[in-house]
Design a protein around this motif. Structure first.
Motif, PDB file in Angstrom:
ATOM      1  N   ILE A   1       0.850  -1.187   0.000  1.00  9.58           N
ATOM      2  CA  ILE A   1       0.000   0.000   0.000  1.00  9.58           C
ATOM      3  C   ILE A   1       0.888   1.240   0.000  1.00  9.58           C
ATOM      4  O   ILE A   1       1.704   1.431   0.896  1.00  9.58           O
ATOM      5  N   THR A   2       0.735   2.085  -1.003  1.00  7.43           N
ATOM      6  CA  THR A   2       1.598   3.261  -1.110  1.00  7.43           C
ATOM      7  C   THR A   2       0.868   4.561  -0.828  1.00  7.43           C
ATOM      8  O   THR A   2       1.490   5.589  -0.620  1.00  7.43           O
ATOM      9  N   GLN A   3      -0.476   4.546  -0.817  1.00 10.19           N
ATOM     10  CA  GLN A   3      -1.197   5.797  -0.584  1.00 10.19           C
ATOM     11  C   GLN A   3      -2.532   5.510   0.097  1.00 10.19           C
ATOM     12  O   GLN A   3      -3.281   4.642  -0.329  1.00 10.19           O
ATOM     13  N   TYR A   4      -2.804   6.250   1.155  1.00 10.26           N
ATOM     14  CA  TYR A   4      -4.087   6.160   1.842  1.00 10.26           C
ATOM     15  C   TYR A   4      -4.846   7.462   1.584  1.00 10.26           C
ATOM     16  O   TYR A   4      -4.304   8.539   1.798  1.00 10.26           O
ATOM     17  N   SER A   5      -6.052   7.368   1.139  1.00  9.20           N
ATOM     18  CA  SER A   5      -6.810   8.597   0.880  1.00  9.20           C
ATOM     19  C   SER A   5      -8.129   8.608   1.646  1.00  9.20           C
ATOM     20  O   SER A   5      -9.056   9.298   1.288  1.00  9.20           O
ATOM     21  N   TYR A   6      -8.205   7.804   2.701  1.00  9.35           N
ATOM     22  CA  TYR A   6      -9.443   7.740   3.450  1.00  9.35           C
ATOM     23  C   TYR A   6      -9.342   8.537   4.743  1.00  9.35           C
ATOM     24  O   TYR A   6      -8.284   9.048   5.096  1.00  9.35           O
ATOM     25  N   SER A   7     -10.420   8.637   5.435  1.00  5.91           N
ATOM     26  CA  SER A   7     -10.457   9.408   6.670  1.00  5.91           C
ATOM     27  C   SER A   7     -10.368   8.468   7.873  1.00  5.91           C
ATOM     28  O   SER A   7     -11.317   7.758   8.191  1.00  5.91           O
ATOM     29  N   ARG A   8      -9.215   8.460   8.527  1.00  4.61           N
ATOM     30  CA  ARG A   8      -9.058   7.629   9.723  1.00  4.61           C
ATOM     31  C   ARG A   8      -9.997   8.096  10.838  1.00  4.61           C
ATOM     32  O   ARG A   8     -10.501   7.297  11.624  1.00  4.61           O
ATOM     33  N   VAL A   9     -10.218   9.416  10.907  1.00  2.38           N
ATOM     34  CA  VAL A   9     -11.089   9.964  11.944  1.00  2.38           C
ATOM     35  C   VAL A   9     -12.516   9.478  11.745  1.00  2.38           C
ATOM     36  O   VAL A   9     -13.189   9.054  12.694  1.00  2.38           O
ATOM     37  N   ILE A  10     -13.011   9.538  10.499  1.00  2.00           N
ATOM     38  CA  ILE A  10     -14.372   9.076  10.206  1.00  2.00           C
ATOM     39  C   ILE A  10     -14.522   7.606  10.560  1.00  2.00           C
ATOM     40  O   ILE A  10     -15.519   7.190  11.161  1.00  2.00           O
ATOM     41  N   GLU A  11     -13.529   6.808  10.205  1.00  2.00           N
ATOM     42  CA  GLU A  11     -13.620   5.384  10.525  1.00  2.00           C
ATOM     43  C   GLU A  11     -13.659   5.172  12.035  1.00  2.00           C
ATOM     44  O   GLU A  11     -14.419   4.347  12.539  1.00  2.00           O
ATOM     45  N   LYS A  12     -12.856   5.936  12.749  1.00  2.00           N
ATOM     46  CA  LYS A  12     -12.778   5.775  14.203  1.00  2.00           C
ATOM     47  C   LYS A  12     -14.114   6.085  14.866  1.00  2.00           C
ATOM     48  O   LYS A  12     -14.593   5.324  15.701  1.00  2.00           O
ATOM     49  N   ILE A  13     -14.752   7.197  14.470  1.00  2.00           N
ATOM     50  CA  ILE A  13     -16.012   7.573  15.122  1.00  2.00           C
ATOM     51  C   ILE A  13     -17.169   6.719  14.641  1.00  2.00           C
ATOM     52  O   ILE A  13     -18.214   6.656  15.286  1.00  2.00           O
ATOM     53  N   THR A  14     -16.983   6.041  13.485  1.00  2.00           N
ATOM     54  CA  THR A  14     -18.041   5.194  12.949  1.00  2.00           C
ATOM     55  C   THR A  14     -17.987   3.791  13.540  1.00  2.00           C
ATOM     56  O   THR A  14     -19.007   3.221  13.914  1.00  2.00           O
ATOM     57  N   THR A  15     -16.785   3.223  13.601  1.00  2.00           N
ATOM     58  CA  THR A  15     -16.644   1.834  14.038  1.00  2.00           C
ATOM     59  C   THR A  15     -16.396   1.689  15.528  1.00  2.00           C
ATOM     60  O   THR A  15     -16.576   0.613  16.074  1.00  2.00           O
ATOM     61  N   GLU A  16     -15.940   2.782  16.173  1.00  2.00           N
ATOM     62  CA  GLU A  16     -15.680   2.730  17.621  1.00  2.00           C
ATOM     63  C   GLU A  16     -16.380   3.922  18.283  1.00  2.00           C
ATOM     64  O   GLU A  16     -15.736   4.927  18.595  1.00  2.00           O
ATOM     65  N   PRO A  17     -17.690   3.837  18.481  1.00  2.00           N
ATOM     66  CA  PRO A  17     -18.462   4.970  19.002  1.00  2.00           C
ATOM     67  C   PRO A  17     -17.929   5.543  20.314  1.00  2.00           C
ATOM     68  O   PRO A  17     -18.075   6.732  20.584  1.00  2.00           O
ATOM     69  N   ASN A  18     -17.300   4.713  21.118  1.00  2.02           N
ATOM     70  CA  ASN A  18     -16.803   5.185  22.424  1.00  2.02           C
ATOM     71  C   ASN A  18     -15.323   5.548  22.402  1.00  2.02           C
ATOM     72  O   ASN A  18     -14.749   5.855  23.448  1.00  2.02           O
ATOM     73  N   ALA A  19     -14.717   5.497  21.228  1.00  5.77           N
ATOM     74  CA  ALA A  19     -13.293   5.812  21.128  1.00  5.77           C
ATOM     75  C   ALA A  19     -13.054   7.294  21.399  1.00  5.77           C
ATOM     76  O   ALA A  19     -13.879   8.144  21.065  1.00  5.77           O
ATOM     77  N   ARG A  20     -11.905   7.600  21.998  1.00  4.49           N
ATOM     78  CA  ARG A  20     -11.576   8.984  22.311  1.00  4.49           C
ATOM     79  C   ARG A  20     -10.968   9.642  21.078  1.00  4.49           C
ATOM     80  O   ARG A  20      -9.987   9.170  20.515  1.00  4.49           O
ATOM     81  N   VAL A  21     -11.584  10.737  20.649  1.00  2.00           N
ATOM     82  CA  VAL A  21     -11.068  11.519  19.528  1.00  2.00           C
ATOM     83  C   VAL A  21     -10.946  12.956  20.005  1.00  2.00           C
ATOM     84  O   VAL A  21     -11.902  13.518  20.555  1.00  2.00           O
ATOM     85  N   THR A  22      -9.792  13.551  19.831  1.00  2.21           N
ATOM     86  CA  THR A  22      -9.596  14.920  20.318  1.00  2.21           C
ATOM     87  C   THR A  22     -10.314  15.921  19.425  1.00  2.21           C
ATOM     88  O   THR A  22     -10.562  15.661  18.241  1.00  2.21           O
ATOM     89  N   PHE A  23     -10.607  17.076  20.003  1.00  2.27           N
ATOM     90  CA  PHE A  23     -11.243  18.142  19.228  1.00  2.27           C
ATOM     91  C   PHE A  23     -10.334  18.554  18.070  1.00  2.27           C
ATOM     92  O   PHE A  23     -10.815  18.821  16.965  1.00  2.27           O
TER      93      PHE A  23
END
Length: 372
Positions: free
Chosen positions: A233-255
């Motif tokens: 894999i040489t390039q990621y163009s997705y949103s790690r933040v979106i995945e985190k809040i979607t798949t881990e509802p209780n995960a801590r994400v900073t402002f």
């Protein structure tokens, strides 16, 4: 779609070969970009009723071609070309499109995906594959290992059921089966007055679940599967933040993570993306409305100057309201001091003084101000 435009407008020295198992998707790209038939080749099914249906979706200006037809700048292929056909184009770049909203476009990495990667035989770019995809939106109630266990349990029950029925004498078995209008057992069918268990159906169920509800469930799963099958894999163009809040509802994400991602999505154009950036921004705003408020009312530079500090941002938002100072003071107190909790006089005075300073009110704070 932006990649198609880029190739055409800049006359780039390569041709796009886009593999996507959806004529509807192909027609949408052609229509959305108003591509002329001179620059587009579409290869899809011409068997039975599929031919008329595909021709209707594409329109009469875009005839269905063959893999061996002359290469054009933009070439689309559905699953009819995923295996067993050879394409020759020294300047051909392979795009594989998997839309999480359309199960028939999701490909097993170890089989069809690998087959597609070898379709263009002589390209100077054949070691580079661009995979454009969006994740599926299924719930997380059942994971892959649980589904496999449940399927094996159902298969075992089906085999025991078939063994009992098939163990009857021939006359009893024929009479018993003749009184069953249909077999209500998964993976079981009647054949020559016997019950036959089809293990292939169970395996297909597991593969389909793995593809649609595991591999493409998250970007991490997909990239892991690609790497497991030897792809780098040489390039990621997705949103790690979106995945985190979607798949881990209780995960801590900073402002700061949320705000910076919101800003990135607002100010960048998708690279042939199936995810709409405005939709992703709306998902952040729905769950974290302060992000949208800060972005729209304060702006990036002001939020950065406030060091992404949530309390300071809330105070700044109140400060900018078109209301009197007394209302602003009350509003800031409500967002700063805890309710129904004992608070020391020193803390009250400190917080009030900070509020007065923020509002540029020349007043010395006293704890008794709260009773006014």
């Amino acid at each position: 779609m932006s990649e198609c435009t880029k190739v055409l407008e800049n006359n780039l020295p390569y041709n796009l070969h886009i593999f996507v198992n959806s004529v509807e998707f192909i027609a949408k790209v052609i229509s959305g970009l108003k591509l002329s038939s001179e620059v587009v080749k579409v290869v899809c099914s011409t068997s039975g009723d599929a031919k008329a249906e595909n021709e209707k979706k594409l329109g009469r200006n875009y005839p269905i071609g063959q893999p061996s037809d002359h290469v054009k700048k933009i070439n689309f292929y559905t699953s009819t070309c995923f295996e067993g056909c050879d394409i020759f184009d020294e300047r051909g770049v392979t795009f594989i499109v998997s839309d999480g909203r359309k199960a028939h476009t999701l490909l097993d990495i170890s089989t069809l995906f690998t087959q597609i990667c070898g379709r263009i035989r002589n390209s100077k770019y054949k070691t580079e594959i661009i995979h454009v995809y969006s994740t599926t939106k299924y719930s997380n109630q059942v994971n892959l290992s649980e589904f496999i266990a449940a399927t094996h349990k159902t298969l075992s029950e089906a085999e025991n059921y078939a063994k009992e029925i098939n163990g009857l004498s021939e006359m009893a078995r024929i009479k018993t089966l003749s009184k069953i209008p249909y077999i209500n057992e998964q993976y079981v069918r009647i054949e020559d007055n016997r019950l036959v268990v089809d293990r292939n159906l169970a395996n297909m169920d597991i593969v389909n679940f793995k593809i649609s509800r595991h591999i493409y469930r998250t970007y991490v799963n997909l990239t892991d599967e690609l790497q497991r099958n030897g792809y780098r894999i040489t390039q990621y163009s997705y949103s790690r933040v979106i995945e985190k809040i979607t798949t881990e509802p209780n995960a801590r994400v900073t402002f700061q993570e949320l705000f910076d991602e919101y800003h990135r999505l607002k100010t960048t154009q998708p690279f042939f993306s199936l995810d709409n950036h405005e939709e992703l921004c709306a998902r952040i705003a729905a769950k974290y409305p302060l992000v949208q408020q800060a972005y729209e009312k304060l702006g990036v530079s002001r939020v950065q100057a406030l060091k992404y500090h949530v309390s300071n941002i809330k105070r700044e938002l109140v400060k900018n309201l078109s209301v009197g100072d007394e209302y602003k003071i009350v509003k800031m107190i409500n967002t700063t001091l805890p309710k129904q909790t004992a608070i020391s006089k020193n803390r009250i005075k400190a917080e009030l003084q900070r509020i007065y300073d923020t509002l540029e009110i020349k007043r010395t704070a006293k704890a008794s101000d709260l009773s006014k």
